[in-house]
Structure formats: structure tokens, C-alpha cells
Design a protein around this motif. Structure first.
Motif, PDB file in Angstrom:
ATOM      1  N   SER A 163       0.911  -1.177   0.014  1.00  0.00           N
ATOM      2  CA  SER A 163      -0.004   0.058   0.082  1.00  0.00           C
ATOM      3  C   SER A 163       0.799   1.409   0.119  1.00  0.00           C
ATOM      4  O   SER A 163       0.465   2.235  -0.326  1.00  0.00           O
ATOM      5  CB  SER A 163      -0.986  -0.027   0.998  1.00  0.00           C
ATOM      6  N   SER A 164       2.084   1.187   0.528  1.00  0.00           N
ATOM      7  CA  SER A 164       2.896   2.423   0.336  1.00  0.00           C
ATOM      8  C   SER A 164       3.703   2.466  -0.888  1.00  0.00           C
ATOM      9  O   SER A 164       4.388   3.400  -0.949  1.00  0.00           O
ATOM     10  CB  SER A 164       3.915   2.120   1.454  1.00  0.00           C
ATOM     11  N   SER A 165       3.257   1.590  -1.910  1.00  0.00           N
ATOM     12  CA  SER A 165       4.183   1.754  -3.037  1.00  0.00           C
ATOM     13  C   SER A 165       3.734   2.659  -4.088  1.00  0.00           C
ATOM     14  O   SER A 165       4.452   2.985  -5.276  1.00  0.00           O
ATOM     15  CB  SER A 165       4.112   0.179  -3.636  1.00  0.00           C
ATOM     16  N   GLY A 166       2.585   3.228  -3.961  1.00  0.00           N
ATOM     17  CA  GLY A 166       2.081   4.395  -4.747  1.00  0.00           C
ATOM     18  C   GLY A 166       1.167   3.896  -5.798  1.00  0.00           C
ATOM     19  O   GLY A 166       0.543   4.753  -6.537  1.00  0.00           O
ATOM     20  N   ASN A 167       1.095   2.429  -5.881  1.00  0.00           N
ATOM     21  CA  ASN A 167       0.162   1.981  -6.999  1.00  0.00           C
ATOM     22  C   ASN A 167      -1.109   1.318  -6.314  1.00  0.00           C
ATOM     23  O   ASN A 167      -0.933   0.335  -5.808  1.00  0.00           O
ATOM     24  CB  ASN A 167       1.082   1.032  -7.835  1.00  0.00           C
ATOM     25  N   ALA A 168      -2.231   1.861  -6.368  1.00  0.00           N
ATOM     26  CA  ALA A 168      -3.309   1.569  -5.631  1.00  0.00           C
ATOM     27  C   ALA A 168      -3.639   0.007  -6.174  1.00  0.00           C
ATOM     28  O   ALA A 168      -4.155  -0.890  -5.376  1.00  0.00           O
ATOM     29  CB  ALA A 168      -4.425   2.253  -5.673  1.00  0.00           C
ATOM     30  N   LEU A 169      -3.460  -0.261  -7.409  1.00  0.00           N
ATOM     31  CA  LEU A 169      -4.007  -1.576  -8.080  1.00  0.00           C
ATOM     32  C   LEU A 169      -2.962  -2.643  -7.481  1.00  0.00           C
ATOM     33  O   LEU A 169      -3.520  -3.926  -6.977  1.00  0.00           O
ATOM     34  CB  LEU A 169      -3.877  -1.609  -9.448  1.00  0.00           C
ATOM     35  N   THR A 170      -1.791  -2.209  -7.408  1.00  0.00           N
ATOM     36  CA  THR A 170      -0.803  -3.432  -7.111  1.00  0.00           C
ATOM     37  C   THR A 170      -1.232  -3.684  -5.540  1.00  0.00           C
ATOM     38  O   THR A 170      -1.084  -4.857  -5.284  1.00  0.00           O
ATOM     39  CB  THR A 170       0.772  -2.679  -7.161  1.00  0.00           C
ATOM     40  N   SER A 171      -1.392  -2.838  -4.768  1.00  0.00           N
ATOM     41  CA  SER A 171      -1.686  -2.929  -3.211  1.00  0.00           C
ATOM     42  C   SER A 171      -2.817  -3.953  -3.207  1.00  0.00           C
ATOM     43  O   SER A 171      -3.125  -4.644  -2.372  1.00  0.00           O
ATOM     44  CB  SER A 171      -2.049  -1.644  -2.792  1.00  0.00           C
ATOM     45  N   THR A 172      -3.876  -3.613  -3.915  1.00  0.00           N
ATOM     46  CA  THR A 172      -5.145  -4.154  -3.937  1.00  0.00           C
ATOM     47  C   THR A 172      -4.911  -5.886  -4.253  1.00  0.00           C
ATOM     48  O   THR A 172      -5.433  -6.740  -3.777  1.00  0.00           O
ATOM     49  CB  THR A 172      -6.335  -3.834  -4.826  1.00  0.00           C
ATOM     50  N   LEU A 173      -4.215  -5.845  -5.459  1.00  0.00           N
ATOM     51  CA  LEU A 173      -3.993  -7.273  -5.859  1.00  0.00           C
ATOM     52  C   LEU A 173      -3.162  -7.993  -5.086  1.00  0.00           C
ATOM     53  O   LEU A 173      -3.376  -9.361  -4.617  1.00  0.00           O
ATOM     54  CB  LEU A 173      -3.366  -7.243  -7.273  1.00  0.00           C
ATOM     55  N   THR A 174      -2.130  -7.506  -4.454  1.00  0.00           N
ATOM     56  CA  THR A 174      -1.334  -8.042  -3.400  1.00  0.00           C
ATOM     57  C   THR A 174      -2.040  -8.384  -2.164  1.00  0.00           C
ATOM     58  O   THR A 174      -1.872  -9.803  -1.614  1.00  0.00           O
ATOM     59  CB  THR A 174      -0.159  -7.121  -2.856  1.00  0.00           C
ATOM     60  N   SER A 175      -3.064  -7.620  -1.783  1.00  0.00           N
ATOM     61  CA  SER A 175      -3.863  -7.827  -0.614  1.00  0.00           C
ATOM     62  C   SER A 175      -4.778  -9.176  -0.696  1.00  0.00           C
ATOM     63  O   SER A 175      -4.891  -9.836  -0.124  1.00  0.00           O
ATOM     64  CB  SER A 175      -4.631  -6.553  -0.030  1.00  0.00           C
TER      65      SER A 175
END
Length: 257
Positions: A163-175
Motif C-alpha cells: 500500500s506504500s508503493s504508490g500503486n493502488a491496484l498493485t496494493s489491492t491485488l497483493t492484498s
């Protein structure tokens, strides 16, 4: 911008209601935070029964774009929301349990996502987010911590970095991917021969990952993230294939650390 509702055909009614609502979202006439009219008003506009309307609303609630509050107060009724993380995690858990995706598929997806998120976090992460990740690492190092709590904190660490990466989609998919295999991860942690040694090894890697992100060394963080995931998950994938006679079933064994 006013919303213009149109009647729908009666065949496969709830799907047609869904299509109509989706069209309003795509056209920008419905946005997050907007409330839908009460069922008693909306059903006649669509020309459908209230039961068909409720079925469509339940689907939207399940996929995380609508929340329904019962009652008659100011907060009652259905409201458009943005809540993709829980919905995607729930769907992936079900498909993973059904064998739609194998452990190897999850491994490769996690590697790709987390290489990207750790590399980006080294550039974009805010100190507050990294402090929260550090708190999870510190709690994982507490003597006597059991696998269940460790698993919760482990998930929190990886999702917080994403979530700290700055990419909301990457954060959502990772989660979503991490959540989809949470029960299998817990089972694997509970079955290791030497839990204290396994816990210490995994958390030493967490500590180093956090250090590299704080230092801004995205390439090294990405490489270690891949080694961290493959080190535990890769062994389980190999074991799963052996148990299945060479076939990756996706239902036995456990997921990534």
C-alpha cells in the motif's frame, strides 16, 4: 448530473438490473458515496419485483461496490462504495479452494506483484507507512508468538508495504492474493518441525526487507522479496506436486510467507 433509470426486460431480471446499474456507473452518473433510491421507489422504475432488485443489490455488495444498511434512518439504504480488497480476497479464496488456481500460479503472481511493490516502496513509501510495517516486524519477533498471530502480522507487513508503493491496484491485488491463501499459510506455519527457528528466519528477512526499502535500494529489496517468497512457498509447491503425483492441485499444502 442526474441519474436516468430505465425499465428492464423481465428475463434474467436481476442480471438486467445489474447491467443497468453498471451502465450508470460507467457513464459517471453514479459515483462512490452516492445513494440508490429506496427499493420501493427503484423497483417500479426498473419494472421488476423487489426480490429481483434485492438479488442484484446483493451481487453488488458481494463484489465490493455497494453497501446496504437496513432501517429507516438517514444512513439506511444502499450506497455505492469502493471496497475492492475484501471482495477480491473473498473471491480468490473461493476459487483457490475450488482448484481454479494452483499453488504455482499463486507463487508466480505473488513474486511479480511483490517485486514491483517492494521496488516502488523504496522510492515512494511514506515514513508513517514504514513505521507501521516496522511495528508488525517487531511484534513478530516477540518471544512465544504463535503461528496464528504471526500469520496475521505477516500479512499486515506485506500488505502495508504494497500500500506504500504508490500503486493502488498493485496494493489491492497483493492484498487479495495474500488473503486468498491465508488459511493455507497458517496450516504450513503450524506444521513446521522447528517453529522458533522458522519464525526467526522469516522475520530476519522481513527486517532486512524493511531496511532495504528505508535505504531506497529498490532492486535489492525486489530480489530479496522474491527469494523470501520462493524460499518458503517454493518448497511447498514442490511438495504439493509430489503429493499429487506431479499435478499441482492448488488445494493441498500452503501458500507464501
Amino acid at each position: 448530473m442526474s441519474v436516468e433509470w430505465q425499465p428492464v426486460r423481465q428475463s434474467r431480471t436481476h442480471e438486467l438490473v445489474l447491467q443497468s446499474i453498471e451502465e450508470q456507473v460507467f457513464a459517471g452518473r453514479l459515483r462512490a458515496g452516492d445513494r440508490l433510491p429506496p427499493e420501493r421507489e427503484l423497483a417500479p422504475v426498473f419494472g421488476v419485483s423487489r426480490s429481483a432488485l434485492r438479488e442484484a443489490l446483493r451481487v453488488l455488495e458481494t463484489i465490493g461496490v455497494l453497501v446496504a444498511q437496513p432501517g429507516r434512518g438517514p444512513d439506511s439504504g444502499a450506497r455505492i462504495v469502493r471496497n475492492p480488497d475484501d471482495a477480491l480476497g473473498r473471491l480468490l479464496r473461493l476459487h483457490f479452494a475450488l482448484g481454479s488456481y494452483g499453488l504455482h500460479d499463486v507463487l508466480e503472481a505473488r513474486v511479480a506483484l511483490e517485486r514491483s511493490s517492494f521496488a516502488a516502496a523504496a522510492t515512494h513509501a511514506a515514513e508513517g507507512d514504514l513505521d507501521e510495517a516496522a511495528e508488525a516486524v517487531e511484534r513478530m519477533a516477540q518471544p512465544g508468538i504463535l503461528p496464528e498471530e504471526f500469520n496475521e502480522l505477516d500479512t499486515r507487513f506485506h500488505v502495508k508495504v504494497a500500500s506504500s508503493s504508490g500503486n493502488a491496484l498493485t496494493s489491492t491485488l497483493t492484498s487479495a492474493v495474500r488473503e486468498s491463501v491465508r488459511p493455507l499459510i497458517l496450516r504450513a506455519l503450524e506444521e513446521v518441525d522447528d517453529w522458533p527457528a522458522t519464525r526467526a528466519r522469516l522475520n530476519a528477512q522481513h527486517t532486512e526487507l524493511l531496511r532495504l526499502v528505508r535505504a531506497g535500494d529498490g532492486d535489492a529489496a525486489a530480489d530479496l522479496a522474491e527469494a523470501h517468497i520462493r524460499g518458503f512457498h517454493g518448497t511447498l509447491v514442490d511438495g504439493d506436486r509430489e503429493d499429487a503425483g506431479g499435478e499441482d492441485t492448488g488445494c493441498e499444502g500452503a501458500g507464501p510467507a
